[in-house]
Scaffold this motif. Structure first.
Motif, short mmCIF file in Angstrom:
data_model
loop_
_atom_site.label_atom_id
_atom_site.label_comp_id
_atom_site.label_asym_id
_atom_site.label_seq_id
_atom_site.Cartn_x
_atom_site.Cartn_y
_atom_site.Cartn_z
N ASN A 111 22.61 -14.38 -58.99
CA ASN A 111 22.83 -13.32 -58.00
C ASN A 111 24.28 -12.87 -57.98
O ASN A 111 24.57 -11.69 -57.87
CB ASN A 111 22.39 -13.78 -56.61
CG ASN A 111 20.88 -13.86 -56.50
OD1 ASN A 111 20.17 -13.19 -57.24
ND2 ASN A 111 20.40 -14.68 -55.58
N LYS A 112 25.22 -13.81 -58.09
CA LYS A 112 26.64 -13.45 -58.09
C LYS A 112 26.98 -12.60 -59.29
O LYS A 112 27.70 -11.61 -59.18
CB LYS A 112 27.51 -14.72 -58.10
CG LYS A 112 27.50 -15.49 -56.80
CD LYS A 112 28.39 -16.71 -56.91
CE LYS A 112 28.34 -17.55 -55.66
NZ LYS A 112 29.17 -18.75 -55.77
N LYS A 165 26.93 -4.98 -60.98
CA LYS A 165 26.56 -3.74 -60.30
C LYS A 165 27.78 -3.10 -59.64
O LYS A 165 27.93 -1.88 -59.64
CB LYS A 165 25.46 -3.99 -59.27
CG LYS A 165 24.12 -4.24 -59.90
CD LYS A 165 23.05 -4.51 -58.88
CE LYS A 165 21.73 -4.83 -59.57
NZ LYS A 165 20.68 -5.17 -58.62
N GLN A 166 28.67 -3.92 -59.09
CA GLN A 166 29.88 -3.39 -58.47
C GLN A 166 30.77 -2.72 -59.51
O GLN A 166 31.36 -1.68 -59.25
CB GLN A 166 30.65 -4.50 -57.76
CG GLN A 166 29.99 -4.97 -56.48
CD GLN A 166 30.68 -6.19 -55.88
OE1 GLN A 166 31.57 -6.77 -56.48
NE2 GLN A 166 30.25 -6.58 -54.68
#
Length: 146
Positions: free
Chosen positions: A135-136, A142-143
């Motif tokens: 997830n990280k 995505k960022q």
């Protein structure tokens, strides 16, 4: 073709490679089992040779010898003492050599030292790393895209 599609194709190829490796292992095991069963059937039937569809299948008694896990130097000494020293071959693991040469080049401002140039070829390429996304990792990627 966009990068996402290319990544999907790349992953499919990697997955197929893994599947083929698994299939090869399974097939080799099946071949060994079939060979053992056929050999026993030929022994039981007292038929050391069978002709089938243009091929001759013959029973062969074979023995293989493999080195046990032991001290290599001691083993090599025993071979040499018994006149088998010519069996010993000096080898260098490719990955170990690559790591050592990378370290040598790094110490020499990124250039392979001259003393290795006649013996070592340099092949540079871009590789694609693939690992399970957490997830990280997904959030960071995505960022960066945004």
């Amino acid at each position: 073709m966009d990068i996402v599609t290319m990544i999907d194709q790349y992953k499919e190829l990697l997955d197929r490679k893994d599947a083929l490796a698994d299939q090869t292992k399974e097939n080799n095991k099946a071949i060994q089992e079939a060979r053992d069963a056929l050999a026993q059937a030929m022994i039981d039937a007292e038929m050391p040779k069978v002709s089938r569809n243009g091929f001759l299948y013959s029973l062969q008694d074979k023995t293989k010898y493999n080195k046990k896990a032991c001290d290599d130097e001691e083993f090599f000494s025993v071979l040499e003492e018994n006149g088998l020293g010519d069996l010993i071959k000096r080898t260098v693991d490719a990955r170990t050599l690559s790591s050592a040469m990378a370290a040598a080049a790094e110490e020499n401002d990124g250039v392979l030292p001259e003393e290795y140039e006649d013996y070592i070829s340099v092949y540079q390429f871009y590789d694609i790393a693939k690992r399970k996304e957490t997830n990280k990792t997904a959030k960071r990627a995505k960022q960066k895209e945004e």
